[in-house]
Design a protein around this motif. Structure first.
Motif, PDB file in Angstrom:
ATOM      1  N   THR A  34       0.830  -1.200   0.000  1.00 51.48           N
ATOM      2  CA  THR A  34       0.000   0.000   0.000  1.00 51.48           C
ATOM      3  C   THR A  34       0.872   1.260   0.000  1.00 51.48           C
ATOM      4  O   THR A  34       2.087   1.185   0.163  1.00 51.48           O
ATOM      5  CB  THR A  34      -0.916   0.048   1.237  1.00 51.48           C
ATOM      6  OG1 THR A  34      -0.116   0.317   2.397  1.00 51.48           O
ATOM      7  CG2 THR A  34      -1.701  -1.241   1.399  1.00 51.48           C
ATOM      8  N   ASP A  35       0.207   2.392  -0.127  1.00 54.77           N
ATOM      9  CA  ASP A  35       0.918   3.661  -0.081  1.00 54.77           C
ATOM     10  C   ASP A  35       1.501   3.949   1.301  1.00 54.77           C
ATOM     11  O   ASP A  35       2.312   4.855   1.454  1.00 54.77           O
ATOM     12  CB  ASP A  35       0.026   4.804  -0.545  1.00 54.77           C
ATOM     13  CG  ASP A  35      -1.242   4.961   0.274  1.00 54.77           C
ATOM     14  OD1 ASP A  35      -1.571   4.071   1.086  1.00 54.77           O
ATOM     15  OD2 ASP A  35      -1.927   5.981   0.095  1.00 54.77           O
ATOM     16  N   LYS A  36       1.121   3.175   2.310  1.00 56.88           N
ATOM     17  CA  LYS A  36       1.684   3.315   3.656  1.00 56.88           C
ATOM     18  C   LYS A  36       2.794   2.289   3.908  1.00 56.88           C
ATOM     19  O   LYS A  36       3.239   2.112   5.039  1.00 56.88           O
ATOM     20  CB  LYS A  36       0.577   3.142   4.692  1.00 56.88           C
ATOM     21  CG  LYS A  36      -0.490   4.212   4.608  1.00 56.88           C
ATOM     22  CD  LYS A  36      -1.603   3.947   5.603  1.00 56.88           C
ATOM     23  CE  LYS A  36      -2.702   4.976   5.437  1.00 56.88           C
ATOM     24  NZ  LYS A  36      -3.879   4.649   6.245  1.00 56.88           N
ATOM     25  N   ASN A  37       3.195   1.585   2.844  1.00 59.36           N
ATOM     26  CA  ASN A  37       4.222   0.533   2.906  1.00 59.36           C
ATOM     27  C   ASN A  37       3.819  -0.658   3.756  1.00 59.36           C
ATOM     28  O   ASN A  37       4.676  -1.371   4.274  1.00 59.36           O
ATOM     29  CB  ASN A  37       5.580   1.101   3.338  1.00 59.36           C
ATOM     30  CG  ASN A  37       6.166   2.006   2.294  1.00 59.36           C
ATOM     31  OD1 ASN A  37       6.091   1.735   1.103  1.00 59.36           O
ATOM     32  ND2 ASN A  37       6.727   3.123   2.728  1.00 59.36           N
ATOM     33  N   ASP A  38       2.502  -0.862   3.905  1.00 63.56           N
ATOM     34  CA  ASP A  38       1.987  -2.074   4.531  1.00 63.56           C
ATOM     35  C   ASP A  38       1.886  -3.149   3.458  1.00 63.56           C
ATOM     36  O   ASP A  38       1.757  -2.849   2.271  1.00 63.56           O
ATOM     37  CB  ASP A  38       0.580  -1.855   5.103  1.00 63.56           C
ATOM     38  CG  ASP A  38       0.548  -0.858   6.248  1.00 63.56           C
ATOM     39  OD1 ASP A  38       1.549  -0.746   6.967  1.00 63.56           O
ATOM     40  OD2 ASP A  38      -0.499  -0.210   6.417  1.00 63.56           O
ATOM     41  N   TYR A  39       1.884  -4.407   3.893  1.00 62.08           N
ATOM     42  CA  TYR A  39       1.715  -5.538   2.992  1.00 62.08           C
ATOM     43  C   TYR A  39       0.447  -6.269   3.380  1.00 62.08           C
ATOM     44  O   TYR A  39       0.231  -6.572   4.555  1.00 62.08           O
ATOM     45  CB  TYR A  39       2.926  -6.474   3.078  1.00 62.08           C
ATOM     46  CG  TYR A  39       4.183  -5.849   2.522  1.00 62.08           C
ATOM     47  CD1 TYR A  39       4.632  -6.172   1.248  1.00 62.08           C
ATOM     48  CD2 TYR A  39       4.923  -4.929   3.263  1.00 62.08           C
ATOM     49  CE1 TYR A  39       5.791  -5.600   0.736  1.00 62.08           C
ATOM     50  CE2 TYR A  39       6.072  -4.351   2.756  1.00 62.08           C
ATOM     51  CZ  TYR A  39       6.490  -4.686   1.490  1.00 62.08           C
ATOM     52  OH  TYR A  39       7.632  -4.121   0.974  1.00 62.08           O
ATOM     53  N   TRP A  40      -0.388  -6.543   2.397  1.00 64.24           N
ATOM     54  CA  TRP A  40      -1.677  -7.193   2.613  1.00 64.24           C
ATOM     55  C   TRP A  40      -1.763  -8.431   1.743  1.00 64.24           C
ATOM     56  O   TRP A  40      -1.117  -8.519   0.695  1.00 64.24           O
ATOM     57  CB  TRP A  40      -2.814  -6.251   2.238  1.00 64.24           C
ATOM     58  CG  TRP A  40      -2.991  -5.095   3.172  1.00 64.24           C
ATOM     59  CD1 TRP A  40      -2.144  -4.029   3.340  1.00 64.24           C
ATOM     60  CD2 TRP A  40      -4.087  -4.865   4.043  1.00 64.24           C
ATOM     61  NE1 TRP A  40      -2.656  -3.164   4.264  1.00 64.24           N
ATOM     62  CE2 TRP A  40      -3.853  -3.646   4.711  1.00 64.24           C
ATOM     63  CE3 TRP A  40      -5.257  -5.577   4.320  1.00 64.24           C
ATOM     64  CZ2 TRP A  40      -4.745  -3.133   5.641  1.00 64.24           C
ATOM     65  CZ3 TRP A  40      -6.146  -5.054   5.243  1.00 64.24           C
ATOM     66  CH2 TRP A  40      -5.878  -3.842   5.901  1.00 64.24           C
ATOM     67  N   ARG A  41      -2.609  -9.377   2.170  1.00 66.12           N
ATOM     68  CA  ARG A  41      -2.830 -10.605   1.406  1.00 66.12           C
ATOM     69  C   ARG A  41      -4.324 -10.813   1.192  1.00 66.12           C
ATOM     70  O   ARG A  41      -5.106 -10.780   2.143  1.00 66.12           O
ATOM     71  CB  ARG A  41      -2.259 -11.806   2.147  1.00 66.12           C
ATOM     72  CG  ARG A  41      -2.486 -13.124   1.414  1.00 66.12           C
ATOM     73  CD  ARG A  41      -1.884 -14.275   2.171  1.00 66.12           C
ATOM     74  NE  ARG A  41      -2.151 -15.542   1.508  1.00 66.12           N
ATOM     75  CZ  ARG A  41      -1.707 -16.717   1.933  1.00 66.12           C
ATOM     76  NH1 ARG A  41      -0.968 -16.799   3.033  1.00 66.12           N
ATOM     77  NH2 ARG A  41      -1.999 -17.813   1.280  1.00 66.12           N
ATOM     78  N   ILE A  42      -4.688 -11.029  -0.047  1.00 65.74           N
ATOM     79  CA  ILE A  42      -6.056 -11.410  -0.386  1.00 65.74           C
ATOM     80  C   ILE A  42      -6.083 -12.922  -0.557  1.00 65.74           C
ATOM     81  O   ILE A  42      -5.286 -13.481  -1.310  1.00 65.74           O
ATOM     82  CB  ILE A  42      -6.538 -10.731  -1.683  1.00 65.74           C
ATOM     83  CG1 ILE A  42      -6.600  -9.221  -1.490  1.00 65.74           C
ATOM     84  CG2 ILE A  42      -7.890 -11.297  -2.122  1.00 65.74           C
ATOM     85  CD1 ILE A  42      -6.933  -8.444  -2.752  1.00 65.74           C
ATOM     86  N   CYS A  43      -6.992 -13.583   0.157  1.00 60.98           N
ATOM     87  CA  CYS A  43      -7.204 -15.025   0.050  1.00 60.98           C
ATOM     88  C   CYS A  43      -8.624 -15.245  -0.472  1.00 60.98           C
ATOM     89  O   CYS A  43      -9.576 -15.241   0.314  1.00 60.98           O
ATOM     90  CB  CYS A  43      -7.044 -15.716   1.399  1.00 60.98           C
ATOM     91  SG  CYS A  43      -5.399 -15.641   2.082  1.00 60.98           S
ATOM     92  N   PRO A  44      -8.790 -15.415  -1.782  1.00 63.27           N
ATOM     93  CA  PRO A  44     -10.137 -15.577  -2.329  1.00 63.27           C
ATOM     94  C   PRO A  44     -10.882 -16.769  -1.747  1.00 63.27           C
ATOM     95  O   PRO A  44     -12.099 -16.712  -1.567  1.00 63.27           O
ATOM     96  CB  PRO A  44      -9.918 -15.762  -3.832  1.00 63.27           C
ATOM     97  CG  PRO A  44      -8.511 -15.435  -4.098  1.00 63.27           C
ATOM     98  CD  PRO A  44      -7.768 -15.469  -2.805  1.00 63.27           C
ATOM     99  N   GLU A  45     -10.153 -17.845  -1.424  1.00 66.79           N
ATOM    100  CA  GLU A  45     -10.821 -19.036  -0.902  1.00 66.79           C
ATOM    101  C   GLU A  45     -11.399 -18.793   0.489  1.00 66.79           C
ATOM    102  O   GLU A  45     -12.301 -19.507   0.925  1.00 66.79           O
ATOM    103  CB  GLU A  45      -9.867 -20.243  -0.886  1.00 66.79           C
ATOM    104  CG  GLU A  45      -8.721 -20.166   0.107  1.00 66.79           C
ATOM    105  CD  GLU A  45      -7.487 -19.417  -0.376  1.00 66.79           C
ATOM    106  OE1 GLU A  45      -6.452 -19.528   0.298  1.00 66.79           O
ATOM    107  OE2 GLU A  45      -7.535 -18.727  -1.413  1.00 66.79           O
ATOM    108  N   GLU A  46     -10.919 -17.776   1.166  1.00 62.79           N
ATOM    109  CA  GLU A  46     -11.442 -17.421   2.482  1.00 62.79           C
ATOM    110  C   GLU A  46     -12.243 -16.120   2.446  1.00 62.79           C
ATOM    111  O   GLU A  46     -12.725 -15.648   3.477  1.00 62.79           O
ATOM    112  CB  GLU A  46     -10.283 -17.278   3.484  1.00 62.79           C
ATOM    113  CG  GLU A  46      -9.533 -18.562   3.722  1.00 62.79           C
ATOM    114  CD  GLU A  46      -8.328 -18.386   4.634  1.00 62.79           C
ATOM    115  OE1 GLU A  46      -8.116 -17.271   5.155  1.00 62.79           O
ATOM    116  OE2 GLU A  46      -7.602 -19.372   4.812  1.00 62.79           O
TER     117      GLU A  46
END
Length: 89
Positions: free
Chosen positions: A32-44
């Motif tokens: 993100t623009d805040k240098n955070d890292y995110w994960r999208i898990c479509p199965e969940e």
């Protein structure tokens, strides 16, 4: 893909700027623009912050438990044996 992530998930309070990784089951790790890292898990049907800095992300992604969860090797092998190789895109 960034535009779709922001359109679908920005209610969680982020602005996605860069795709870092994807896997064969459609999971996406993005920054993100805040240098955070995110994960999208479509199965969940989930989108969760996994790290708050590059160093934390590096530490997490070096962890064997994370690697096993991310690569989904057993599930990928089963899917490929049943359905064949994944087509591009």
């Amino acid at each position: 893909m960034i535009a779709e992530i922001n359109k679908s998930w920005n209610w969680k309070g982020f602005n996605a700027t860069e795709i870092i990784r994807t896997n064969d089951f459609g999971n996406v790790i993005f920054k993100t623009d805040k240098n955070d890292y995110w994960r999208i898990c479509p199965e969940e049907i989930s989108c969760e912050k996994i790290a708050e800095s590059e160093s934390e992300f590096d530490r997490i992604t070096a962890d064997s438990e994370f690697i096993e969860d991310w690569t989904m090797t057993n599930l990928v092998d089963i899917a490929k044996s049943e359905l064949g190789e994944l087509e591009e895109n």
